[in-house]
Scaffold this active site. Structure first.
Site, mmCIF file in Angstrom:
data_model
loop_
_atom_site.group_PDB
_atom_site.id
_atom_site.type_symbol
_atom_site.label_atom_id
_atom_site.label_comp_id
_atom_site.label_asym_id
_atom_site.label_seq_id
_atom_site.Cartn_x
_atom_site.Cartn_y
_atom_site.Cartn_z
ATOM 1 N N CYS A 88 7.402 12.087 -1.083
ATOM 2 C CA CYS A 88 7.089 13.427 -0.582
ATOM 3 C C CYS A 88 8.180 14.152 -1.217
ATOM 4 C CB CYS A 88 6.652 13.660 0.663
ATOM 5 S SG CYS A 88 5.120 12.745 1.192
ATOM 6 N N ARG A 127 8.296 12.065 -6.546
ATOM 7 C CA ARG A 127 8.584 11.462 -5.257
ATOM 8 C C ARG A 127 7.175 11.557 -4.553
ATOM 9 N NH1 ARG A 127 13.799 12.261 -3.044
ATOM 10 N NH2 ARG A 127 12.849 11.694 -0.853
ATOM 11 N N TRP A 161 2.788 12.237 -0.923
ATOM 12 C CA TRP A 161 2.466 10.943 -1.274
ATOM 13 C C TRP A 161 1.589 10.504 0.075
ATOM 14 C CZ3 TRP A 161 3.236 6.164 0.828
ATOM 15 C CH2 TRP A 161 2.992 4.896 0.170
ATOM 16 N N ASN A 176 8.710 15.352 5.308
ATOM 17 C CA ASN A 176 8.955 14.212 4.582
ATOM 18 C C ASN A 176 9.109 13.009 5.758
ATOM 19 O OD1 ASN A 176 9.466 12.371 2.600
ATOM 20 N ND2 ASN A 176 11.363 13.157 1.885
ATOM 21 N N GLY A 177 8.332 11.885 5.509
ATOM 22 C CA GLY A 177 8.544 10.874 6.551
ATOM 23 C C GLY A 177 7.378 10.658 7.426
ATOM 24 N N LYS A 200 7.652 -4.639 -14.123
ATOM 25 C CA LYS A 200 7.432 -3.365 -14.906
ATOM 26 C C LYS A 200 6.122 -3.257 -15.570
ATOM 27 C CE LYS A 200 9.911 -1.239 -14.265
ATOM 28 N NZ LYS A 200 10.859 -1.174 -13.166
ATOM 29 N N GLU A 243 3.206 -2.344 -13.016
ATOM 30 C CA GLU A 243 3.348 -1.125 -12.341
ATOM 31 C C GLU A 243 2.789 0.105 -13.293
ATOM 32 O OE1 GLU A 243 7.290 0.289 -10.305
ATOM 33 O OE2 GLU A 243 7.660 -1.013 -11.974
ATOM 34 N N HIS A 300 4.350 -26.691 -11.155
ATOM 35 C CA HIS A 300 3.844 -27.148 -9.685
ATOM 36 C C HIS A 300 2.741 -26.269 -9.170
ATOM 37 C CE1 HIS A 300 7.452 -29.687 -9.095
ATOM 38 N NE2 HIS A 300 8.352 -28.502 -9.533
ATOM 39 N N LYS A 324 8.345 7.429 -6.657
ATOM 40 C CA LYS A 324 9.891 7.038 -6.415
ATOM 41 C C LYS A 324 10.352 7.366 -5.224
ATOM 42 C CE LYS A 324 13.045 6.837 -10.161
ATOM 43 N NZ LYS A 324 12.963 5.716 -10.639
HETATM 44 C C1 F6R Z 1 10.137 -0.261 -9.727
HETATM 45 C C2 F6R Z 1 10.875 0.489 -8.803
HETATM 46 C C3 F6R Z 1 10.934 0.114 -7.501
HETATM 47 C C4 F6R Z 1 12.427 0.564 -6.938
HETATM 48 C C5 F6R Z 1 12.376 0.324 -5.035
HETATM 49 C C6 F6R Z 1 13.795 0.570 -4.743
HETATM 50 O O1 F6R Z 1 10.145 0.065 -11.091
HETATM 51 O O2 F6R Z 1 11.506 1.612 -9.283
HETATM 52 O O3 F6R Z 1 10.651 -0.965 -7.287
HETATM 53 O O4 F6R Z 1 13.338 -0.339 -7.449
HETATM 54 O O5 F6R Z 1 11.486 1.233 -4.692
HETATM 55 O O6 F6R Z 1 14.093 1.788 -4.985
HETATM 56 P P1 F6R Z 1 15.580 2.256 -4.752
HETATM 57 O O7 F6R Z 1 16.395 1.577 -6.091
HETATM 58 O O8 F6R Z 1 15.784 3.560 -5.122
HETATM 59 O O9 F6R Z 1 16.293 1.792 -3.623
#
Ligand code: F6R
Length: 552
Positions: free
Chosen positions: A2, A28, A71, A97-98, A441, A444, A460, A547
């Site tokens: 958010c 975000r 979000w 936010n939260g 990657k 995602e 295994h 993010k």
């Molecule tokens: C994947 C990605 C996430 C972040 C994770 C931690 O591409 O970006 O897995 O790495 O949410 O985020 P930070 O690094 O901001 O603590």
């Protein structure tokens, strides 16, 4: 998670400024958004489901406004659940936010209020309507940041615990946002609000107080030397692509750093979440091989160590945003037990940065794409530096990959693999975290199921899944696994510096010892990006993700 943005100024363009701020913050959270402004002692808002994209606002001219990009946590993705929320009399509005963890309990006590959404935010607002922001805030449990606009005043009130809030001191206007990047269009003078602090923002004044006592605090003003231009798209199609191409410069800068030294401790925990946890695991391999007692843990699982923590230990944390809640909680726990905190983050002034005893900045510039790329390779580089491994030639080798024939070869591979359902990825030793990151990657951004294993583990169990033509990415020196998978029909794609006849496709990288991990992951980043584009997806905003994960 958010984005929130507010402005109080002289000019009557609050709605436009809030909208521009939300566009900066959209990474975000991007399932819905909304803006409210004050007009003739009343409030007017617009709310929408979906991404902001190129939206324009038709809200009336106003000097004061706030907005939110969501979000969803509580309540589905609907216009009614989008922020800003209004109180019963439409006199107050709130963005948040939260998570208000005790929202059901609070709601049960709030008799006589009209609830129009399923959100915890609206419950908080009705609470503030009843008892005021500061008294209400004391009753709220959880990590939260709130901004409140009261149509009776020309001011924004905000308060926070856990979730970030940054104040921007502008010319004839003051701002508040959940992310410093959203402020750079207006100012480089900022105040990072601490937990338990509140702020009253008018066009002319910013007054920070202790939320509990109301005592006025003299805040520390930080001058940032960042530029908003760093985050513009330029010639690239997506931010993910741009950020992959930013890497040679970031690595070049890091290679000029004198290697940071870490004070010895009896034991060191090394943490991160998601991509950052793989950077932590990579560094852990290097530390362990050098004989240092280091243990890699994912941030969300750190609580299990609480009985084992001692003041002569240390904790190294990797976090691009410096705001990830599982990282912040691990830091809080470790600090309470007296551990020394070494924070490695991309965001100066972030919560991790402020809480760390030793601070190391990644210097990667703003990462806009939700999937981390340049911050990850910067983290790998810092892990190498901490282990006294040279970074010479790393930037040049990445530049060669991006500018040379490899770029097109990866595109061709993506065209070949774009309709596959599964991709398996293996690596051995310090290449194992690289395999984990490659798989993350790919899933995602392309939504192809990609699964990583330590190369020795494939026999295994997972080998049961290898069929004729199953794509298998093999990093570095993992040829045994490659032969085992090849014998079951796997399509073997090698990424490394030792060619082998087992590879159906081979992407050579420079032999840079442990640092070869960096060019290797760049190839996987390109593949993930190309797969997303080939499947018609927007790699910058993958479904369900956001993010900066600031909720649990
Ligand atoms: C994947 C990605 C996430 C972040 C994770 C931690 O591409 O970006 O897995 O790495 O949410 O985020 P930070 O690094 O901001 O603590």
């Amino acid at each position: 998670m958010c984005g929130i943005f507010g402005v109080v100024g002289q000019e009557k363009n609050a709605a436009q400024k809030v909208l521009a701020g939300l566009k900066r913050l959209e990474y975000r959270g991007y399932d819905s958004w909304g803006i409210a402004v004050k007009k003739n002692n009343g409030l007017i808002r617009e709310r929408h489901v979906g991404k902001i994209g190129g939206a324009v606002t038709k809200l009336p001219a106003s000097t004061i406004g706030l907005g939110h990009t969501r979000w969803a946590t509580h309540g589905g993705v609907t216009e009614g659940n989008a922020h800003p929320h209004f109180d019963c009399n439409q006199k107050l509005c709130l963005v948040h936010n939260g998570i208000v963890e005790n929202f059901l309990e609070l709601k049960a006590k709030l008799t006589g209020h009209k609830f129009l959404s399923q959100t915890d935010t609206e419950v908080a607002l009705h609470l503030f309507e009843s008892v005021g922001l500061m008294a209400g805030f004391k009753q709220v449990v959880g990590m939260n940041a709130f901004i409140l606009l009261d149509s009776a005043n020309d001011q924004l009130l905000a308060v926070k615990n856990g979730s970030p809030l940054i104040i921007g001191l502008g010319k004839n206007a003051n701002y508040i946002a959940s992310d410093v990047w959203a402020l750079l269009d207006h100012t480089n003078q900022v105040i990072f609000l601490e937990d338990g602090q509140a702020v009253k923002i008018t066009q002319a004044k910013v007054e920070v107080t202790e939320a509990k006592s109301g005592k006025i605090i003299k805040p520390k003003i930080t001058t940032l030397n960042w530029q908003a231009e760093q985050s513009r798209l330029g010639k690239f199609h997506h931010y993910m692509e741009k950020e992959i191409y930013d890497q040679p410069k970031v690595l070049d800068n890091l290679s000029r750093l004198s290697p940071p030294a870490i004070k010895p401790s009896s034991k060191t925990f090394i943490l991160g979440c998601g991509t950052a946890s793989y950077a932590a695991l990579f560094a852990d391999y290097l530390f362990d091989l050098s004989g240092m007692d280091v243990e890699a843990v994912v941030g969300s699982e750190f609580q299990k160590y609480q009985q084992l923590l001692k003041p002569n230990q240390a904790m190294i944390l990797f976090s691009q945003s410096g705001e990830t809640i599982d990282v912040v909680e691990a830091v809080n726990l470790a600090k309470a037990k007296g551990l020394r905190i070494i924070g490695i983050t991309n965001v100066l002034g972030s919560t991790l940065y402020r809480k760390s005893d030793q601070k190391i900045l990644l210097g990667a510039g703003q990462e806009v794409a939700v999937a981390s790329t340049k911050a990850f390779t910067a983290m790998l580089a810092v892990g190498l530096l901490l282990n006294k491994k040279p970074l010479q030639n790393v930037a040049a080798s990445v530049r060669r990959l991006l500018d040379g024939p490899t770029r097109n070869q990866v595109k061709q591979l993506a065209t070949k693999l774009k309709d596959r359902e599964h991709i398996f990825v293996v690596g051995r030793g310090q290449d194992y975290p690289i395999a984990l990151e490659a798989a993350l990657k790919i899933k995602e951004v392309s939504y192809i199921h990609a699964e990583a294993y330590a190369a020795g583990e494939i026999k295994h169990g997972p080998i049961a899944l290898i069929e004729n033509g199953t794509p298998c990415l093999v990093f570095g020196n993992a040829t045994n696994a490659a032969y085992e998978m090849k014998a079951r029909g796997g399509l073997i794609i090698g990424i490394g510096y030792i060619p082998d006849k087992v590879f159906d496709n081979y992407f050579p990288v420079a032999d840079l010892a442990e640092a070869s991990a960096i060019p290797m992951i760049v190839i996987a980043q390109l593949l993930a990006y190309d797969l997303a584009v080939a499947r018609g997806l927007n790699p910058d905003k993958p479904r369900n993700l956001a993010k900066s994960v600031t909720v649990k």
